[in-house]
Design a protein around this motif. Structure first.
Motif, PDB file in Angstrom:
ATOM      1  N   ASP A 104      38.840  34.880  37.564  1.00 20.10           N
ATOM      2  CA  ASP A 104      38.192  33.764  36.991  1.00 20.10           C
ATOM      3  C   ASP A 104      36.912  33.612  37.450  1.00 20.10           C
ATOM      4  N   VAL A 105      36.332  35.020  37.519  1.00 21.07           N
ATOM      5  CA  VAL A 105      34.747  35.050  37.678  1.00 21.07           C
ATOM      6  C   VAL A 105      33.872  34.692  36.591  1.00 21.07           C
ATOM      7  N   THR A 106      33.132  33.685  36.552  1.00 22.39           N
ATOM      8  CA  THR A 106      32.141  33.145  35.292  1.00 22.39           C
ATOM      9  C   THR A 106      30.936  32.548  35.805  1.00 22.39           C
ATOM     10  N   VAL A 107      30.013  32.996  35.188  1.00 22.20           N
ATOM     11  CA  VAL A 107      28.809  32.269  35.278  1.00 22.20           C
ATOM     12  C   VAL A 107      28.239  31.650  33.940  1.00 22.20           C
ATOM     13  N   ARG A 108      27.930  30.503  33.731  1.00 24.25           N
ATOM     14  CA  ARG A 108      27.497  29.935  32.446  1.00 24.25           C
ATOM     15  C   ARG A 108      26.353  30.852  31.984  1.00 24.25           C
ATOM     16  N   HIS A 111      22.923  30.055  33.335  1.00 20.17           N
ATOM     17  CA  HIS A 111      22.391  30.272  34.888  1.00 20.17           C
ATOM     18  C   HIS A 111      22.849  31.518  35.415  1.00 20.17           C
ATOM     19  N   ARG A 112      22.787  32.539  34.408  1.00 20.42           N
ATOM     20  CA  ARG A 112      23.044  33.862  34.886  1.00 20.42           C
ATOM     21  C   ARG A 112      21.922  34.491  35.596  1.00 20.42           C
ATOM     22  N   ARG A 113      22.163  35.693  36.339  1.00 18.39           N
ATOM     23  CA  ARG A 113      21.011  36.571  37.152  1.00 18.39           C
ATOM     24  C   ARG A 113      20.244  35.389  37.979  1.00 18.39           C
ATOM     25  N   ARG A 114      21.021  34.676  38.606  1.00 18.39           N
ATOM     26  CA  ARG A 114      20.115  33.730  39.692  1.00 18.39           C
ATOM     27  C   ARG A 114      20.855  34.062  40.867  1.00 18.39           C
ATOM     28  N   GLY A 115      21.771  34.915  40.918  1.00 14.71           N
ATOM     29  CA  GLY A 115      22.424  35.070  42.204  1.00 14.71           C
ATOM     30  C   GLY A 115      23.942  34.458  42.435  1.00 14.71           C
ATOM     31  N   LEU A 116      24.022  33.972  41.488  1.00 16.21           N
ATOM     32  CA  LEU A 116      25.320  33.028  41.821  1.00 16.21           C
ATOM     33  C   LEU A 116      26.565  33.879  41.878  1.00 16.21           C
ATOM     34  N   LEU A 117      26.851  35.028  41.162  1.00 16.48           N
ATOM     35  CA  LEU A 117      28.132  35.758  41.457  1.00 16.48           C
ATOM     36  C   LEU A 117      27.829  36.427  42.974  1.00 16.48           C
ATOM     37  N   ARG A 118      26.549  36.891  43.199  1.00 17.49           N
ATOM     38  CA  ARG A 118      26.509  37.342  44.740  1.00 17.49           C
ATOM     39  C   ARG A 118      26.720  36.576  45.578  1.00 17.49           C
ATOM     40  N   ARG A 119      26.325  35.226  45.495  1.00 15.59           N
ATOM     41  CA  ARG A 119      26.569  34.242  46.371  1.00 15.59           C
ATOM     42  C   ARG A 119      28.377  34.072  46.671  1.00 15.59           C
ATOM     43  N   ALA A 140      38.613  43.950  36.447  1.00 15.27           N
ATOM     44  CA  ALA A 140      37.177  43.890  35.993  1.00 15.27           C
ATOM     45  C   ALA A 140      37.026  43.827  34.315  1.00 15.27           C
ATOM     46  N   SER A 141      36.137  42.863  33.856  1.00 16.84           N
ATOM     47  CA  SER A 141      35.897  42.740  32.438  1.00 16.84           C
ATOM     48  C   SER A 141      35.027  43.963  32.119  1.00 16.84           C
ATOM     49  N   GLU A 142      34.180  44.119  32.915  1.00 13.28           N
ATOM     50  CA  GLU A 142      32.953  45.482  32.713  1.00 13.28           C
ATOM     51  C   GLU A 142      32.954  46.272  34.160  1.00 13.28           C
ATOM     52  N   ALA A 143      32.741  47.391  33.968  1.00 15.47           N
ATOM     53  CA  ALA A 143      33.069  48.227  34.834  1.00 15.47           C
ATOM     54  C   ALA A 143      31.426  48.510  35.823  1.00 15.47           C
ATOM     55  N   THR A 144      30.603  47.785  35.401  1.00 10.28           N
ATOM     56  CA  THR A 144      29.196  47.964  36.016  1.00 10.28           C
ATOM     57  C   THR A 144      28.866  46.769  37.071  1.00 10.28           C
ATOM     58  N   ILE A 145      29.776  45.910  37.240  1.00 12.68           N
ATOM     59  CA  ILE A 145      29.465  44.687  38.127  1.00 12.68           C
ATOM     60  C   ILE A 145      29.739  44.797  39.454  1.00 12.68           C
ATOM     61  N   TYR A 146      31.014  45.244  39.700  1.00 17.30           N
ATOM     62  CA  TYR A 146      31.739  45.158  41.077  1.00 17.30           C
ATOM     63  C   TYR A 146      31.377  46.176  42.285  1.00 17.30           C
ATOM     64  N   GLY A 147      30.785  47.372  41.540  1.00 18.03           N
ATOM     65  CA  GLY A 147      30.724  48.551  42.648  1.00 18.03           C
ATOM     66  C   GLY A 147      29.750  48.180  43.672  1.00 18.03           C
ATOM     67  N   ARG A 148      28.374  47.300  43.324  1.00 23.15           N
ATOM     68  CA  ARG A 148      27.485  46.949  44.221  1.00 23.15           C
ATOM     69  C   ARG A 148      28.332  46.021  45.195  1.00 23.15           C
ATOM     70  N   PHE A 149      29.251  45.411  45.240  1.00 26.84           N
ATOM     71  CA  PHE A 149      29.888  44.736  46.244  1.00 26.84           C
ATOM     72  C   PHE A 149      31.200  45.584  46.978  1.00 26.84           C
TER      73      PHE A 149
HETATM   74  C1  COA Z   1      29.180  38.839  35.246  1.00 23.31           C
HETATM   75  C2  COA Z   1      28.914  37.551  35.647  1.00 23.31           C
HETATM   76  C3  COA Z   1      29.847  36.877  36.469  1.00 23.31           C
HETATM   77  C4  COA Z   1      27.571  37.913  36.505  1.00 23.31           C
HETATM   78  O1  COA Z   1      27.091  36.676  37.123  1.00 23.31           O
HETATM   79  P1  COA Z   1      25.651  36.427  37.563  1.00 23.31           P
HETATM   80  O2  COA Z   1      25.780  35.077  38.403  1.00 23.31           O
HETATM   81  O3  COA Z   1      24.645  36.447  36.470  1.00 23.31           O
HETATM   82  O4  COA Z   1      25.282  37.692  38.711  1.00 23.31           O
HETATM   83  P2  COA Z   1      24.319  37.661  39.793  1.00 23.31           P
HETATM   84  O5  COA Z   1      22.978  37.095  39.410  1.00 23.31           O
HETATM   85  O6  COA Z   1      24.813  37.257  41.190  1.00 23.31           O
HETATM   86  O7  COA Z   1      23.994  39.407  39.917  1.00 23.31           O
HETATM   87  C5  COA Z   1      24.397  40.110  40.777  1.00 23.31           C
HETATM   88  C6  COA Z   1      24.262  41.513  40.524  1.00 23.31           C
HETATM   89  O8  COA Z   1      25.019  41.854  39.422  1.00 23.31           O
HETATM   90  C7  COA Z   1      24.343  42.460  38.538  1.00 23.31           C
HETATM   91  N1  COA Z   1      25.051  42.088  37.182  1.00 23.31           N
HETATM   92  C8  COA Z   1      25.470  41.063  36.962  1.00 23.31           C
HETATM   93  N2  COA Z   1      26.189  40.913  35.822  1.00 23.31           N
HETATM   94  C9  COA Z   1      26.338  42.233  35.433  1.00 23.31           C
HETATM   95  C10 COA Z   1      26.764  42.705  34.326  1.00 23.31           C
HETATM   96  N3  COA Z   1      27.506  42.269  33.442  1.00 23.31           N
HETATM   97  N4  COA Z   1      26.845  44.220  34.220  1.00 23.31           N
HETATM   98  C11 COA Z   1      26.040  44.863  35.053  1.00 23.31           C
HETATM   99  N5  COA Z   1      25.120  44.283  36.195  1.00 23.31           N
HETATM  100  C12 COA Z   1      25.461  42.747  36.270  1.00 23.31           C
HETATM  101  C13 COA Z   1      22.886  41.649  38.683  1.00 23.31           C
HETATM  102  O9  COA Z   1      21.903  42.398  37.713  1.00 23.31           O
HETATM  103  C14 COA Z   1      22.816  41.774  40.006  1.00 23.31           C
HETATM  104  O10 COA Z   1      22.420  42.930  40.614  1.00 23.31           O
HETATM  105  P3  COA Z   1      21.616  43.083  41.892  1.00 23.31           P
HETATM  106  O11 COA Z   1      22.261  42.154  42.876  1.00 23.31           O
HETATM  107  O12 COA Z   1      21.945  44.672  42.236  1.00 23.31           O
HETATM  108  O13 COA Z   1      20.004  42.729  41.390  1.00 23.31           O
HETATM  109  C15 COA Z   1      28.330  36.682  34.484  1.00 23.31           C
HETATM  110  O14 COA Z   1      27.492  37.493  33.764  1.00 23.31           O
HETATM  111  C16 COA Z   1      29.377  36.170  33.577  1.00 23.31           C
HETATM  112  O15 COA Z   1      29.929  35.421  33.599  1.00 23.31           O
HETATM  113  N6  COA Z   1      29.845  37.075  32.579  1.00 23.31           N
HETATM  114  C17 COA Z   1      30.917  36.766  31.601  1.00 23.31           C
HETATM  115  C18 COA Z   1      32.422  36.622  32.291  1.00 23.31           C
HETATM  116  C19 COA Z   1      32.648  37.840  33.031  1.00 23.31           C
HETATM  117  O16 COA Z   1      32.545  39.035  32.377  1.00 23.31           O
HETATM  118  N7  COA Z   1      33.026  37.613  34.129  1.00 23.31           N
HETATM  119  C20 COA Z   1      33.599  38.864  34.872  1.00 23.31           C
HETATM  120  C21 COA Z   1      35.282  38.846  34.813  1.00 23.31           C
HETATM  121  S1  COA Z   1      35.858  40.234  35.822  1.00 23.31           S
END
Ligand code: COA
Length: 435
Positions: A104-108, A111-119, A140-149
């Motif tokens: 249930d990971v979502t960011v509105r 409010h995206r790209r302000r570090g909320l997911l990272r936090r 994962a919904s996208e393959a590019t999000i979680y490798g960095r963690f």
């Molecule tokens: C994916 C999502 C949760 C990211 O949240 P966010 O708060 O914008 O992410 P952050 O600002 O904390 O970014 C953290 C890092 O992830 C990267 N990132 C975030 N979303 C990304 C994406 N969709 N694809 C690639 N990289 C992404 C950022 O560039 C940042 O990189 P860095 O720390 O190396 O500079 C948000 O865009 C979202 O809610 N998307 C729709 C729902 C979804 O897909 N949820 C995931 C379900 S598995």
């Protein structure tokens, strides 16, 4: 603009009032998740059901809030970001490891790209590590999000299409099928699924324990966000020679794009090869159906090897399913058996620090003994890899050789080959559960 210190993080468990209604905090959180995934808003009935499932999982819900309301916008009680975690288990095929599941990971969008997911992620992984949980997992919904963690793809599934016209036959079943298949009531699956899934889970490397909502998801009870169940869902059970259910399939007829009469398998869980082939024999012989589709097949599926005409089995897609993130390399490396004996120093790199270190992995008779020799990745270790690669290789989902050729495992050729032999597995890990 909103600065990061205007965000407040609150954590809570799903709340139901004494009269069975959902608390306002839980409702606002669930509606935020729905918006994040572009789903239809809940009805009172589906909201309550969802809250009950989340409570049954004992999920810890995280919401990020902003104390600001623009005229006509959603209220400050609705979180701008959501995240849940719950405890489950990951099967290594030999043991069940406690696992920290993230969902249930979502960011509105505003409010995206302000570090909320990272936090949220960093705080959650820190809490899991503090609670001595050895591994975290997500889908994962996208393959590019979680490798960095530090997450790596650990299991994959195939989407398959089966030609079930007259060419479909499983000759090996003629040599003595074990057990029998019978149609079941749709509702009966919930009565037997827990037991069948538990047996599958224990025996299947890569399997993750299912969330409470799963039976309702696969038998049509959860029907998008409609109040009523999906009555197109059908079910069948496989029974062993003693008449005990040891596998099930749920499926439905669907409209195909090319006017071919098609069935979609929703969920097929078998506890062994007899029930597996028995269920496919049933599905493959449905009258009036020319094609069967399934999106969660094993990548090393025995089914085509059992078919008279293997060309009737087509792989039309390959997707990652389970992503793992090792938090405690000693507990994880010690939880599995190995295919080759030897002794190697492994340097694990981890940008978040949780799994970083150098470890001696000794294997004798397939049984490991692991010791940490440094708290950082030492440059003189035999093999060096980052935590995401180790997480992908852990259950055999990625081979050490492929990771080395991709530049993600480093070391001299002999050491890398030896590690590859040690990590080799007889069957690809398989997870059939999306969460
Ligand atoms: C994916 C999502 C949760 C990211 O949240 P966010 O708060 O914008 O992410 P952050 O600002 O904390 O970014 C953290 C890092 O992830 C990267 N990132 C975030 N979303 C990304 C994406 N969709 N694809 C690639 N990289 C992404 C950022 O560039 C940042 O990189 P860095 O720390 O190396 O500079 C948000 O865009 C979202 O809610 N998307 C729709 C729902 C979804 O897909 N949820 C995931 C379900 S598995």
């Amino acid at each position: 603009m909103t600065s990061s210190d205007e965000y407040e993080i609150r954590r809570f468990r799903a709340g139901l009032n004494d009269d069975g209604t959902v608390t306002a905090e839980t409702e606002a959180w669930l509606q935020a998740v729905n918006r994040g995934f572009h789903e239809q808003a809940f009805t009172p009935k589906t909201l309550r059901r969802e809250a009950e499932f989340i409570a049954a999982d004992d999920r810890l819900m995280t919401g990020v809030y902003v104390d600001r309301k623009l005229p006509h916008s959603v209220g400050a009680e609705v979180p701008v970001a959501t995240f849940t975690t719950y405890m489950s288990t990951l099967s290594t095929g030999e043991t069940l490891l406690p696992a920290h599941l993230i969902s249930d990971v979502t960011v509105r969008p505003t409010h995206r790209r302000r570090g909320l997911l990272r936090r949220m992620m960093t705080e959650s992984l820190t809490a899991a590590r503090d609670a001595s949980l050895p591994i975290a997992a997500l889908t994962a919904s996208e393959a590019t999000i979680y490798g960095r963690f530090g997450f790596g793809v650990a299991t994959q599934t195939s989407t398959i299409e089966l030609d079930t016209t007259s060419r479909f036959a499983l000759p090996s079943l003629d040599r003595g099928a074990v057990g029998t298949v019978e149609l079941a009531r749709r509702e009966a699956i919930a009565e037997v699924a827990d037991d069948i899934v538990a047996r599958f889970h224990t025996a299947t490397r890569g399997s993750v324990g299912r969330q409470a909502s799963y039976p309702a998801r696969i038998d049509g009870t959860i029907n998008g966000h409609a109040d009523e169940p999906d009555l197109t869902v059908r079910a069948a059970l496989h029974y062993d020679v003693d008449g005990v259910p040891d596998g099930y399939v749920t499926y439905q007829h669907v409209e195909s794009r090319d006017a071919v009469a098609e069935v979609k398998v929703i969920d097929l869980v078998a506890t062994g090869p007899d029930s597996y082939l028995g269920l496919w024999n049933f599905v493959g012989n449905l009258d009036l159906i020319q094609r069967v589709r399934f999106s969660r097949a094993r990548i090393d599926d025995p089914l085509p090897w059992a078919m008279a005409d293997t060309r009737g089995y087509r792989v039309t897609g390959r997707d990652d399913l389970l992503w793992l993130r090792i938090l405690d390399p000693i507990a994880c490396l010690q939880s599995r058996r190995y295919s080759g004996d030897g002794e190697l120093g492994l340097a694990v790199e981890d940008a978040l620090g949780f799994a970083a270190g150098t470890f001696d992995l000794g294997v004798s008779g397939g049984i490991p003994s692991v010791q940490q020799t440094a708290t950082t990745a030492r440059p003189d270790a035999d093999v060096t890899l980052d935590v995401a690669s180790l997480s992908s290789a852990f259950l055999g989902g990625a081979t050490i050789g492929a990771l080395a050729d991709a530049g993600r495992v480093r070391g001299d050729d002999d050491a890398v080959r030896q590690l590859g032999r040690m990590f080799a597995v007889d069957r690809a890990p398989y997870c059939i559960t999306y969460f």
